[in-house]
Design an enzyme around this catalytic site. Structure first.
Site, PDB file in Angstrom:
ATOM      1  CG  HIS A  55      73.989 -28.315 -20.607  1.00 41.29           C
ATOM      2  ND1 HIS A  55      74.384 -27.171 -19.996  1.00 41.29           N
ATOM      3  CD2 HIS A  55      74.565 -29.350 -19.851  1.00 41.29           C
ATOM      4  CE1 HIS A  55      74.868 -27.329 -18.633  1.00 41.29           C
ATOM      5  NE2 HIS A  55      75.048 -28.949 -18.884  1.00 41.29           N
ATOM      6  CG  ASN A 128      77.672 -26.641 -15.060  1.00 37.80           C
ATOM      7  OD1 ASN A 128      77.066 -26.440 -16.373  1.00 37.80           O
ATOM      8  ND2 ASN A 128      77.396 -27.637 -14.330  1.00 37.80           N
TER       9      ASN A 128
END
Length: 484
Positions: A55, A128
């Protein structure tokens, strides 16, 4: 006359010359006594904290969450306590595998991490844009992420590693099918759903619990990018999603999501047809319908990207009373790994940074550590128990208990059906969506150097749905293996 805006050193002293270093004569050498020069260079060398292992590339925004439906019978969490209640929040969207300078429009899951600033402390929901994940046990996470990173010799992305791992980890099939579908490349961060993915536990004032799953439904509608359009954008504007989010908010087009939960009675976990704690599986919405909770609105851009987006830290272990975790093996590992990553990347006192700091008073006995920039507890008592009226625990906020049983051992989940839900997903798609899914998988698998890996993965697709596997095999010029 306006007061002069003097440049200062980091310790507040005025700077006399910021254009020329101090030297012995006009030619030099440079003198070590030029402490302003040394400070500038030393700080510059440390301006970048290590990027996130996953990320790394992301964008963020501030906003609020407003309750629209009374769910207090399920949870005592104050942010969900009454209709109309607003809680300030911050969100960070991200891609997963790429580096900080990678393109926004790659085929990759997107992180969906929300920090709620509640009166009982911060609550992080770290999920997510997909309801499932590739693996279901945290012990496999470092290996999985290694396959998404660069080859140690060539420093190139390695399709062999990606598909070798997936083909040897059949639990990944459901997420792989989502990733390779139209949903694998969202049009923008605003046009995608978000999910808590894991199973969590809500507990009400009476101590009664339920298992829950979070679903954020975009009010902008779901929109995705075709692979060729995404590839062109990656070259023309690699920051396309970051720019879109910033401009939308700047122009007053505030993105919004409706939050829903699925609720499962605790006892159902023992009889449901899939293990409800297995993050590679979903709960049928026919069995557990979506229940509206509230609306999230993003209405303010960060003032400084580094201070607010890069230094923002999230962990599924950042919990508040009324919300607890489940035995989900992937979640259990994340409870440690995320806080630990932040201690390494940002520092032991990352929770005290303005973007991460709780809006209520923090009272504990944690002291010292790098970058401690508050009063460090002053002269107050620094241990517990003590007889100096220091802060003590509140038993009413103790996490609710639940029964556990079994023999301590390294074991997998009891349920190993990795094909039904992936096959159901394939059959839910229309003909055009199936064709694009197959084409995306074929293109992604073509660079794999070993037919053995391709054939092993084709078996998984075939077990999910014979047509699914047969079409991919044909696209790769291979036959479906006899043993499937």
């Amino acid at each position: 006359m306006a007061e002069k805006n003097n440049l200062t050193t980091s310790w507040g002293a005025p700077v006399g010359d910021n254009q020329n270093s101090m030297t012995a004569g006009s030619r030099g050498p440079t003198l070590i006594q030029d402490v302003h020069l040394l400070e500038k260079l030393a700080h510059f060398n440390r301006e970048r904290v290590p990027e996130r292992v996953v990320h790394a590339k992301g964008a963020g925004a501030h906003g609020y969450f407003e309750v629209t439906n009374d769910v207090s019978k399920y949870t005592k969490a104050k942010l969900f306590s009454e209709v109309g209640k607003r809680t300030p929040m911050f969100i960070r969207f991200s891609t997963v595998a790429g580096e900080n300078g990678s393109a926004d429009t790659v085929r990759d899951p997107r992180g969906f991490a929300v920090k709620f600033y509640t009166e009982d402390g911060n609550y992080d929901l770290v999920g997510n844009n997909t309801p499932v994940f590739f693996i279901r046990d945290a012990i496999k996470f470092p290996d999985f992420i290694h396959t998404q990173k660069r080859h140690p010799q060539t420093h190139l992305k390695n399709p062999d590693a990606v598909w070798d791992f997936w083909s040897l980890s059949p639990e990944s099939l459901h997420q792989v099918s989502i990733l390779m579908s139209d949903r694998g490349i969202p049009a923008t961060f605003r046009h995608m759903h978000g999910f808590g993915s894991h199973t969590f536990k809500w507990v009400n004032e009476e101590g009664e619990g339920v298992w829950i799953k979070y679903h954020f439904k975009t009010e902008q509608g779901v929109k995705n990018l075709a692979s060729d359009v995404a590839a062109k954008l990656a070259g023309d504007n690699p920051d396309y999603h970051t720019e879109d989010l910033f401009n939308a908010i700047e122009n007053g087009d505030f993105p919004a999501w409706k939050l829903y939960v699925q609720i499962m009675p605790l006892e159902d976990a023992n009889t449901y047809r899939f293990d409800p704690f297995d993050v590679t599986k979903v709960w049928s919405q026919k069995d557990y319908p979506l229940i509206e909770v509230g609306q999230m609105v993003l209405n303010k851009n960060p003032e400084n990207y580094f201070a607010e987006v890069e230094q923002a830290t999230f962990s599924p272990g950042t919990l508040v009373p009324g919300i607890d975790v489940s035995p989900d093996k992937m979640l259990q590992g994340r409870l440690f790994a995320y806080h630990d990553a932040h201690r390494y990347r940002v520092g032991a006192n990352h929770q005290a940074l303005p973007i991460n700091r709780a809006r209520n008073e923090v009272k504990n006995y944690q002291r010292d550590g790098q970058m401690r920039f508050d009063d460090n507890g002053g002269g107050s008592v620094y241990y517990e128990p003590n007889s100096y009226d220091g802060p003590t625990e509140s038993p009413e906020n103790k996490a609710a208990s639940y029964a556990v049983s079994g023999v301590a051992d390294s074991v997998a989940y009891d349920h190993n059906d990795h094909y039904t839900q992936a096959g159901d997903l394939y059959r839910l798609m229309n003909d055009e969506e199936r064709t694009r899914l197959v084409e995306n998988i074929v293109e992604a698998m073509k660079p794999v150097s070993k037919d053995e890996i391709k054939l092993r993965q084709i078996q998984h697709f075939y077990k999910a749905d014979p047509e699914y596997g047969t079409r991919i095999a044909k696209g790769l010029g291979l036959q479906v293996p006899q043993q499937v």
